[in-house]
Scaffold this motif. Structure first.
Motif, PDB file in Angstrom:
ATOM      1  N   LEU A   1      13.125  42.311   9.188  1.00 28.01           N
ATOM      2  CA  LEU A   1      13.793  40.992   9.883  1.00 28.01           C
ATOM      3  C   LEU A   1      13.534  39.653   9.409  1.00 28.01           C
ATOM      4  O   LEU A   1      12.181  39.247   9.571  1.00 28.01           O
ATOM      5  N   ARG A   2      14.234  39.007   8.900  1.00 25.26           N
ATOM      6  CA  ARG A   2      14.313  37.669   8.461  1.00 25.26           C
ATOM      7  C   ARG A   2      14.609  36.578   9.555  1.00 25.26           C
ATOM      8  O   ARG A   2      14.079  35.399   9.269  1.00 25.26           O
ATOM      9  N   ASP A   3      15.153  36.819  10.375  1.00 23.66           N
ATOM     10  CA  ASP A   3      15.620  35.736  11.466  1.00 23.66           C
ATOM     11  C   ASP A   3      16.089  36.473  12.708  1.00 23.66           C
ATOM     12  O   ASP A   3      16.755  37.401  12.617  1.00 23.66           O
ATOM     13  N   GLY A   4      15.811  36.111  13.957  1.00 22.44           N
ATOM     14  CA  GLY A   4      16.489  36.835  15.093  1.00 22.44           C
ATOM     15  C   GLY A   4      15.497  37.220  15.754  1.00 22.44           C
ATOM     16  O   GLY A   4      14.099  37.512  15.513  1.00 22.44           O
ATOM     17  N   ASP A   5      15.681  38.448  16.832  1.00 16.22           N
ATOM     18  CA  ASP A   5      14.823  39.100  17.550  1.00 16.22           C
ATOM     19  C   ASP A   5      15.395  40.226  18.081  1.00 16.22           C
ATOM     20  O   ASP A   5      16.892  40.365  18.183  1.00 16.22           O
ATOM     21  N   VAL A   6      14.847  41.265  18.180  1.00 15.78           N
ATOM     22  CA  VAL A   6      15.424  42.611  18.489  1.00 15.78           C
ATOM     23  C   VAL A   6      14.557  43.233  19.842  1.00 15.78           C
ATOM     24  O   VAL A   6      13.245  42.721  19.892  1.00 15.78           O
ATOM     25  N   ARG A   7      15.130  44.168  20.644  1.00 17.11           N
ATOM     26  CA  ARG A   7      14.444  45.000  21.486  1.00 17.11           C
ATOM     27  C   ARG A   7      14.457  46.448  20.886  1.00 17.11           C
ATOM     28  O   ARG A   7      15.498  46.938  20.145  1.00 17.11           O
ATOM     29  N   TYR A   8      13.433  47.609  21.379  1.00 20.92           N
ATOM     30  CA  TYR A   8      13.769  48.923  21.081  1.00 20.92           C
ATOM     31  C   TYR A   8      14.275  49.866  22.314  1.00 20.92           C
ATOM     32  O   TYR A   8      13.933  49.453  23.427  1.00 20.92           O
ATOM     33  N   ARG A   9      15.360  50.675  21.778  1.00 19.91           N
ATOM     34  CA  ARG A   9      15.705  51.641  23.091  1.00 19.91           C
ATOM     35  C   ARG A   9      14.703  52.809  23.077  1.00 19.91           C
ATOM     36  O   ARG A   9      14.782  53.207  24.149  1.00 19.91           O
TER      37      ARG A   9
ATOM     38  N   ASP B   1       4.713  41.732  10.965  1.00 18.69           N
ATOM     39  CA  ASP B   1       4.999  41.075   9.491  1.00 18.69           C
ATOM     40  C   ASP B   1       6.579  41.143   9.541  1.00 18.69           C
ATOM     41  O   ASP B   1       7.175  40.853   8.590  1.00 18.69           O
ATOM     42  N   GLY B   2       7.291  41.376  10.704  1.00 19.16           N
ATOM     43  CA  GLY B   2       8.662  41.354  10.419  1.00 19.16           C
ATOM     44  C   GLY B   2       9.496  42.790  10.232  1.00 19.16           C
ATOM     45  O   GLY B   2      10.763  42.631   9.881  1.00 19.16           O
ATOM     46  N   TRP B   3       8.603  43.865  10.163  1.00 16.29           N
ATOM     47  CA  TRP B   3       9.270  45.084   9.919  1.00 16.29           C
ATOM     48  C   TRP B   3      10.126  45.524  11.037  1.00 16.29           C
ATOM     49  O   TRP B   3       9.445  45.661  12.252  1.00 16.29           O
ATOM     50  N   ILE B   4      11.317  46.227  11.039  1.00 18.47           N
ATOM     51  CA  ILE B   4      11.886  46.728  12.159  1.00 18.47           C
ATOM     52  C   ILE B   4      12.695  47.919  11.731  1.00 18.47           C
ATOM     53  O   ILE B   4      12.620  48.346  10.617  1.00 18.47           O
ATOM     54  N   LEU B   5      13.118  48.817  12.673  1.00 19.21           N
ATOM     55  CA  LEU B   5      13.763  50.073  12.520  1.00 19.21           C
ATOM     56  C   LEU B   5      15.002  49.956  12.979  1.00 19.21           C
ATOM     57  O   LEU B   5      15.115  49.969  14.299  1.00 19.21           O
ATOM     58  N   PRO B   6      15.991  49.597  12.374  1.00 21.64           N
ATOM     59  CA  PRO B   6      17.376  49.569  12.737  1.00 21.64           C
ATOM     60  C   PRO B   6      18.077  50.517  13.615  1.00 21.64           C
ATOM     61  O   PRO B   6      19.052  50.387  14.127  1.00 21.64           O
ATOM     62  N   CYS B   7      17.704  51.766  13.482  1.00 21.03           N
ATOM     63  CA  CYS B   7      18.224  52.884  14.044  1.00 21.03           C
ATOM     64  C   CYS B   7      17.982  52.904  15.548  1.00 21.03           C
ATOM     65  O   CYS B   7      18.763  53.531  16.363  1.00 21.03           O
ATOM     66  N   VAL B   8      16.977  52.138  15.927  1.00 21.53           N
ATOM     67  CA  VAL B   8      16.706  52.127  17.347  1.00 21.53           C
ATOM     68  C   VAL B   8      16.430  50.505  17.854  1.00 21.53           C
ATOM     69  O   VAL B   8      16.196  50.406  19.193  1.00 21.53           O
ATOM     70  N   ALA B   9      16.619  49.660  17.114  1.00 21.13           N
ATOM     71  CA  ALA B   9      16.593  48.209  17.345  1.00 21.13           C
ATOM     72  C   ALA B   9      17.740  47.499  17.747  1.00 21.13           C
ATOM     73  O   ALA B   9      19.026  47.685  17.076  1.00 21.13           O
ATOM     74  N   ILE B  10      17.807  46.671  19.063  1.00 25.50           N
ATOM     75  CA  ILE B  10      19.186  46.329  19.490  1.00 25.50           C
ATOM     76  C   ILE B  10      18.808  44.677  19.260  1.00 25.50           C
ATOM     77  O   ILE B  10      17.863  44.114  20.025  1.00 25.50           O
ATOM     78  N   PRO B  11      19.807  43.960  18.987  1.00 29.00           N
ATOM     79  CA  PRO B  11      19.688  42.621  18.679  1.00 29.00           C
ATOM     80  C   PRO B  11      19.597  41.969  20.236  1.00 29.00           C
ATOM     81  O   PRO B  11      20.288  42.274  21.174  1.00 29.00           O
ATOM     82  N   LEU B  12      18.679  40.857  20.297  1.00 27.98           N
ATOM     83  CA  LEU B  12      18.475  39.928  21.384  1.00 27.98           C
ATOM     84  C   LEU B  12      19.171  38.752  20.971  1.00 27.98           C
ATOM     85  O   LEU B  12      19.198  37.704  21.857  1.00 27.98           O
ATOM     86  N   ALA B  13      19.634  38.567  19.687  1.00 26.14           N
ATOM     87  CA  ALA B  13      19.977  37.308  19.201  1.00 26.14           C
ATOM     88  C   ALA B  13      20.864  37.273  17.880  1.00 26.14           C
ATOM     89  O   ALA B  13      20.880  38.645  17.435  1.00 26.14           O
TER      90      ALA B  13
END
Ligand code: FES
Length: 110
Positions: free
Chosen positions: A52-60, A73-85
């Protein structure tokens, strides 16, 4: 909580698509006709891992397959990450081909 619409930008391509703020980044990409790397789609295999380079996510899910250090460090899992921004992530993609012609009597055997 009311969902808001956000934009998701893929880097380095700068491809942009919309998110309703209710679906995962992976699902939002698919709705936009884009396929991101994935396998389990439930936050355990890490095939979708990206930065993730910018913004924020929550997880389902409560415990996505990331360490606290990876999250920091900014690593995310897009399959369960929902954007907050609006978010920018480093991810390659493929275009999902349009569905095959489904007109009656064409290639369906009846
Ligand atoms: S596809 Fe398995 S963790 Fe995202």
């Amino acid at each position: 909580m009311t969902a808001r619409a956000f934009t998701i930008t893929l880097l380095p391509s700068k491809r942009v698509f919309a998110s309703t703020g209710e679906t995962s980044i992976l699902e939002a990409a698919a709705l936009a006709g884009l396929r991101l790397s994935s396998s389990c789609r439930n936050g355990t295999c890490r095939a979708c891992l990206c930065r993730l380079r910018d913004g924020d996510v929550r997880y389902r899910i409560e415990w996505p397959g990331l360490s606290a250090e990876e999250k920091a460090d900014g690593w995310i899992l897009p399959c369960v990450a929902i954007p907050l921004a609006d978010v920018k992530i480093e991810a390659d993609f493929e275009e999902i081909p349009p569905p095959a012609d489904t007109k009656p009597g064409r290639g369906r055997g009846f």
